[in-house]
Design an enzyme around this catalytic site. Structure first.
Site, PDB file in Angstrom:
ATOM      1  CE  LYS A 142      -3.812  -2.150   2.607  1.00 50.38           C
ATOM      2  NZ  LYS A 142      -3.141  -3.385   3.118  1.00 50.38           N
ATOM      3  CG  ASP A 179       6.661   8.764   0.422  1.00 47.85           C
ATOM      4  OD1 ASP A 179       6.862   9.980   0.236  1.00 47.85           O
ATOM      5  OD2 ASP A 179       7.210   8.116   1.337  1.00 47.85           O
ATOM      6  N   PRO A 217       5.498  11.161  -5.574  1.00 49.39           N
ATOM      7  CG  PRO A 217       4.243  12.278  -7.213  1.00 49.39           C
ATOM      8  CD  PRO A 217       4.787  12.440  -5.817  1.00 49.39           C
TER       9      PRO A 217
END
Length: 239
Positions: free
Chosen positions: A61, A64, A66
């Site tokens: 998951k 953050d 890109p």
């Protein structure tokens, strides 16, 4: 990859996981490596399970900036797992970077891992959405919008409740995949997930894949429960 039935290997000890998997020696399993297992055992558990022939959903998951997510996905692509994921709440730029990283990191001759986005956790309810996350939209509306963003970003699908699958299928492409956790038998306790269904119900609603954890891993006879739930999954008809 045909309609996977992923078992979540949420064990706190290596020996427990080993004993659990040994009881499934006669089965061909799809398994999910979550954060708990990955952070405890690291890359070794991925290599071990891949070499043993399991299809792997690496459920980290990512959420953050890109650049960080893109570089991380490039590294994860080298593990040759089957499915990886991010949080859709990270936005289009992050999801696009994740896909670019996966494409760049996938070795020649190998198939890129499927990339899916988490819409809302199955532990999230409408009260949490409004009071804690300060999102003043209905759960269904939020989930569908996140799914559309994931599709626009080029992702393969989303993680969502089975109840939301029909809405997502209506809003997105027929090829857009839906992976549904929160799967239980009718006799099981719900636990900390509030939007749950049985395997057969998930199939009928159109889920491409399901994820099952404690219903199997905490059962007195995990193999028997797996076979029961897998039969429910395979035997159901999609509406």
């Amino acid at each position: 990859m045909n309609r996977p039935f992923f078992i979540a290997l949420d064990f706190d000890e290596h020996a427990k996981r080993q004993r659990f998997l040994e009881s499934f020696a006669a089965e061909t399993l799809d398994v999910k490596i979550g954060m708990e297992l990955f952070y405890r055992e690291g890359l070794s558990v991925v290599h071990e399970l891949k070499e043993a022939g399991y299809r792997l959903f690496l459920d980290l998951k990512l959420h953050d900036i890109p650049n960080t997510v893109g570089r991380t996905m490039r590294a994860l692509a080298e593990l040759d797992v089957d499915v990886v994921n991010v949080h859709a709440a990270g936005g289009k730029a992050m999801m696009e970077a994740a896909l670019e990283g996966l494409d760049a990191g996938t070795r020649a001759g190998k198939q890129r891992p499927k990339l899916i986005a988490v819409t809302q956790l199955t532990s999230t309810d409408s009260r949490m959405l409004a009071e804690e996350l300060l999102i003043d939209k209905a759960m269904d509306e939020v989930v569908v919008r996140y799914a559309q963003l994931a599709q626009e970003s080029g992702l393969d699908g989303v993680v969502c409740s089975a109840h939301e699958v029909p809405l997502i299928r209506a809003a997105c492409s027929d090829r857009f995949l839906t992976v549904t956790p929160g799967i239980r038998r009718q006799v099981d306790q719900v636990g900390d997930q509030v939007r749950v269904v049985t395997p057969g119900e998930a199939k009928a609603l159109g889920s491409w894949a399901i994820v099952v954890g404690r219903s199997i891993t905490a059962a007195a006879d995990p193999l028997a429960v797996y076979r029961e739930m897998n039969q429910d999954w395979k035997g159901a008809t999609e509406h």
